[in-house]
Design a protein around this motif. Structure first.
Motif, PDB file in Angstrom:
ATOM      1  N   PHE A   9       0.805  -1.222   0.000  1.00 38.74           N
ATOM      2  CA  PHE A   9       0.000   0.000   0.000  1.00 38.74           C
ATOM      3  C   PHE A   9       0.836   1.269   0.000  1.00 38.74           C
ATOM      4  O   PHE A   9       0.324   2.361   0.246  1.00 38.74           O
ATOM      5  CB  PHE A   9      -0.973  -0.007   1.184  1.00 38.74           C
ATOM      6  N   ASN A  10       2.114   1.143  -0.296  1.00 44.40           N
ATOM      7  CA  ASN A  10       3.001   2.298  -0.340  1.00 44.40           C
ATOM      8  C   ASN A  10       2.927   2.954  -1.716  1.00 44.40           C
ATOM      9  O   ASN A  10       2.959   2.282  -2.738  1.00 44.40           O
ATOM     10  CB  ASN A  10       4.445   1.847  -0.056  1.00 44.40           C
ATOM     11  N   ILE A  11       2.820   4.270  -1.749  1.00 34.46           N
ATOM     12  CA  ILE A  11       2.848   5.004  -3.011  1.00 34.46           C
ATOM     13  C   ILE A  11       4.302   5.182  -3.407  1.00 34.46           C
ATOM     14  O   ILE A  11       5.126   5.611  -2.607  1.00 34.46           O
ATOM     15  CB  ILE A  11       2.142   6.370  -2.877  1.00 34.46           C
ATOM     16  N   ARG A  12       4.599   4.835  -4.645  1.00 36.47           N
ATOM     17  CA  ARG A  12       5.973   4.895  -5.109  1.00 36.47           C
ATOM     18  C   ARG A  12       6.113   5.879  -6.261  1.00 36.47           C
ATOM     19  O   ARG A  12       5.235   5.969  -7.106  1.00 36.47           O
ATOM     20  CB  ARG A  12       6.417   3.525  -5.622  1.00 36.47           C
ATOM     21  N   SER A  13       7.242   6.529  -6.306  1.00 39.30           N
ATOM     22  CA  SER A  13       7.569   7.284  -7.505  1.00 39.30           C
ATOM     23  C   SER A  13       8.435   6.372  -8.359  1.00 39.30           C
ATOM     24  O   SER A  13       9.155   5.521  -7.837  1.00 39.30           O
ATOM     25  CB  SER A  13       8.291   8.576  -7.158  1.00 39.30           C
ATOM     26  N   VAL A  14       8.335   6.517  -9.646  1.00 41.07           N
ATOM     27  CA  VAL A  14       9.110   5.661 -10.534  1.00 41.07           C
ATOM     28  C   VAL A  14      10.157   6.492 -11.251  1.00 41.07           C
ATOM     29  O   VAL A  14       9.982   7.690 -11.468  1.00 41.07           O
ATOM     30  CB  VAL A  14       8.217   4.927 -11.558  1.00 41.07           C
ATOM     31  N   SER A  15      11.221   5.840 -11.611  1.00 42.72           N
ATOM     32  CA  SER A  15      12.287   6.503 -12.360  1.00 42.72           C
ATOM     33  C   SER A  15      11.825   6.706 -13.803  1.00 42.72           C
ATOM     34  O   SER A  15      10.881   6.050 -14.259  1.00 42.72           O
ATOM     35  CB  SER A  15      13.547   5.644 -12.337  1.00 42.72           C
ATOM     36  N   PRO A  16      12.475   7.579 -14.520  1.00 42.59           N
ATOM     37  CA  PRO A  16      12.128   7.741 -15.940  1.00 42.59           C
ATOM     38  C   PRO A  16      12.249   6.427 -16.718  1.00 42.59           C
ATOM     39  O   PRO A  16      11.435   6.138 -17.596  1.00 42.59           O
ATOM     40  CB  PRO A  16      13.134   8.777 -16.437  1.00 42.59           C
ATOM     41  N   GLU A  17      13.237   5.604 -16.379  1.00 40.43           N
ATOM     42  CA  GLU A  17      13.418   4.316 -17.053  1.00 40.43           C
ATOM     43  C   GLU A  17      12.249   3.377 -16.743  1.00 40.43           C
ATOM     44  O   GLU A  17      11.737   2.692 -17.626  1.00 40.43           O
ATOM     45  CB  GLU A  17      14.752   3.698 -16.606  1.00 40.43           C
ATOM     46  N   GLN A  18      11.794   3.364 -15.494  1.00 39.32           N
ATOM     47  CA  GLN A  18      10.645   2.535 -15.130  1.00 39.32           C
ATOM     48  C   GLN A  18       9.383   3.038 -15.830  1.00 39.32           C
ATOM     49  O   GLN A  18       8.571   2.248 -16.304  1.00 39.32           O
ATOM     50  CB  GLN A  18      10.424   2.551 -13.617  1.00 39.32           C
ATOM     51  N   ALA A  19       9.225   4.357 -15.894  1.00 36.48           N
ATOM     52  CA  ALA A  19       8.055   4.928 -16.566  1.00 36.48           C
ATOM     53  C   ALA A  19       8.043   4.542 -18.045  1.00 36.48           C
ATOM     54  O   ALA A  19       6.984   4.232 -18.599  1.00 36.48           O
ATOM     55  CB  ALA A  19       8.052   6.445 -16.407  1.00 36.48           C
ATOM     56  N   ALA A  20       9.207   4.544 -18.673  1.00 32.69           N
ATOM     57  CA  ALA A  20       9.295   4.161 -20.085  1.00 32.69           C
ATOM     58  C   ALA A  20       8.922   2.692 -20.279  1.00 32.69           C
ATOM     59  O   ALA A  20       8.194   2.346 -21.216  1.00 32.69           O
ATOM     60  CB  ALA A  20      10.702   4.430 -20.614  1.00 32.69           C
ATOM     61  N   ARG A  21       9.394   1.828 -19.388  1.00 38.62           N
ATOM     62  CA  ARG A  21       9.043   0.408 -19.478  1.00 38.62           C
ATOM     63  C   ARG A  21       7.553   0.199 -19.242  1.00 38.62           C
ATOM     64  O   ARG A  21       6.910  -0.615 -19.924  1.00 38.62           O
ATOM     65  CB  ARG A  21       9.872  -0.420 -18.502  1.00 38.62           C
ATOM     66  N   ALA A  22       6.995   0.929 -18.283  1.00 37.10           N
ATOM     67  CA  ALA A  22       5.560   0.821 -18.002  1.00 37.10           C
ATOM     68  C   ALA A  22       4.751   1.270 -19.225  1.00 37.10           C
ATOM     69  O   ALA A  22       3.729   0.655 -19.568  1.00 37.10           O
ATOM     70  CB  ALA A  22       5.188   1.648 -16.781  1.00 37.10           C
ATOM     71  N   MET A  23       5.209   2.310 -19.893  1.00 32.09           N
ATOM     72  CA  MET A  23       4.516   2.799 -21.088  1.00 32.09           C
ATOM     73  C   MET A  23       4.577   1.750 -22.203  1.00 32.09           C
ATOM     74  O   MET A  23       3.590   1.530 -22.904  1.00 32.09           O
ATOM     75  CB  MET A  23       5.136   4.108 -21.560  1.00 32.09           C
ATOM     76  N   ASP A  24       5.721   1.073 -22.362  1.00 35.13           N
ATOM     77  CA  ASP A  24       5.837   0.009 -23.368  1.00 35.13           C
ATOM     78  C   ASP A  24       4.799  -1.084 -23.118  1.00 35.13           C
ATOM     79  O   ASP A  24       4.137  -1.551 -24.052  1.00 35.13           O
ATOM     80  CB  ASP A  24       7.235  -0.613 -23.347  1.00 35.13           C
ATOM     81  N   VAL A  25       4.670  -1.493 -21.857  1.00 37.82           N
ATOM     82  CA  VAL A  25       3.698  -2.532 -21.510  1.00 37.82           C
ATOM     83  C   VAL A  25       2.287  -2.035 -21.788  1.00 37.82           C
ATOM     84  O   VAL A  25       1.462  -2.748 -22.383  1.00 37.82           O
ATOM     85  CB  VAL A  25       3.856  -2.963 -20.030  1.00 37.82           C
ATOM     86  N   LYS A  26       2.013  -0.807 -21.397  1.00 39.61           N
ATOM     87  CA  LYS A  26       0.675  -0.240 -21.597  1.00 39.61           C
ATOM     88  C   LYS A  26       0.296  -0.206 -23.071  1.00 39.61           C
ATOM     89  O   LYS A  26      -0.822  -0.581 -23.443  1.00 39.61           O
ATOM     90  CB  LYS A  26       0.598   1.165 -21.007  1.00 39.61           C
ATOM     91  N   VAL A  27       1.212   0.218 -23.911  1.00 38.37           N
ATOM     92  CA  VAL A  27       0.938   0.306 -25.345  1.00 38.37           C
ATOM     93  C   VAL A  27       0.574  -1.066 -25.907  1.00 38.37           C
ATOM     94  O   VAL A  27      -0.396  -1.202 -26.656  1.00 38.37           O
ATOM     95  CB  VAL A  27       2.146   0.919 -26.094  1.00 38.37           C
ATOM     96  N   GLU A  28       1.332  -2.084 -25.531  1.00 39.62           N
ATOM     97  CA  GLU A  28       1.070  -3.428 -26.057  1.00 39.62           C
ATOM     98  C   GLU A  28      -0.246  -3.994 -25.536  1.00 39.62           C
ATOM     99  O   GLU A  28      -1.010  -4.603 -26.293  1.00 39.62           O
ATOM    100  CB  GLU A  28       2.235  -4.365 -25.738  1.00 39.62           C
ATOM    101  N   ILE A  29      -0.524  -3.807 -24.256  1.00 39.57           N
ATOM    102  CA  ILE A  29      -1.790  -4.300 -23.697  1.00 39.57           C
ATOM    103  C   ILE A  29      -2.963  -3.574 -24.351  1.00 39.57           C
ATOM    104  O   ILE A  29      -3.981  -4.183 -24.678  1.00 39.57           O
ATOM    105  CB  ILE A  29      -1.807  -4.163 -22.160  1.00 39.57           C
ATOM    106  N   LYS A  30      -2.811  -2.275 -24.563  1.00 39.40           N
ATOM    107  CA  LYS A  30      -3.869  -1.493 -25.205  1.00 39.40           C
ATOM    108  C   LYS A  30      -4.098  -1.982 -26.638  1.00 39.40           C
ATOM    109  O   LYS A  30      -5.245  -2.082 -27.084  1.00 39.40           O
ATOM    110  CB  LYS A  30      -3.470  -0.018 -25.201  1.00 39.40           C
ATOM    111  N   ASN A  31      -3.020  -2.318 -27.351  1.00 44.13           N
ATOM    112  CA  ASN A  31      -3.166  -2.858 -28.706  1.00 44.13           C
ATOM    113  C   ASN A  31      -3.960  -4.160 -28.691  1.00 44.13           C
ATOM    114  O   ASN A  31      -4.845  -4.367 -29.525  1.00 44.13           O
ATOM    115  CB  ASN A  31      -1.794  -3.082 -29.346  1.00 44.13           C
ATOM    116  N   VAL A  32      -3.652  -5.034 -27.746  1.00 50.34           N
ATOM    117  CA  VAL A  32      -4.386  -6.302 -27.631  1.00 50.34           C
ATOM    118  C   VAL A  32      -5.857  -6.025 -27.306  1.00 50.34           C
ATOM    119  O   VAL A  32      -6.760  -6.668 -27.871  1.00 50.34           O
ATOM    120  CB  VAL A  32      -3.745  -7.227 -26.575  1.00 50.34           C
TER     121      VAL A  32
END
Length: 73
Positions: A9-32
């Motif tokens: 339940f901890n709120i985390r900030s993500v690094s720019p590299e983590q944000a980029a990886r999360a965006m990659d996953v999001k794009v692919e899931i959204k495509n599916v």
């Protein structure tokens, strides 16, 4: 168990590299999701498939944001 609860339940900030990886996953899931939407008739099954993709996105984001760097292990 208390440590697990705090971590979950901890709120985390993500690094720019983590944000980029999360965006990659999001794009692919959204495509599916669009492929499913375009090819499956409106139904309970389609709704469940889209819900499971949304769950996959949330869990992937949690995995990325909760990862520990080599420095913190």
């Amino acid at each position: 168990m208390k440590e697990q609860i705090e971590k979950a339940f901890n709120i985390r900030s993500v690094s720019p590299e983590q944000a980029a990886r999360a965006m990659d996953v999001k794009v692919e899931i959204k495509n599916v999701a669009h492929v499913i939407d375009d090819n499956a008739p409106n139904s309970r099954e389609k709704a469940l498939a889209l819900t499971k993709l949304e769950e996959a996105w949330f869990w992937a984001l949690a995995a990325i944001s909760r990862e520990e760097s080599e420095d913190t292990k």
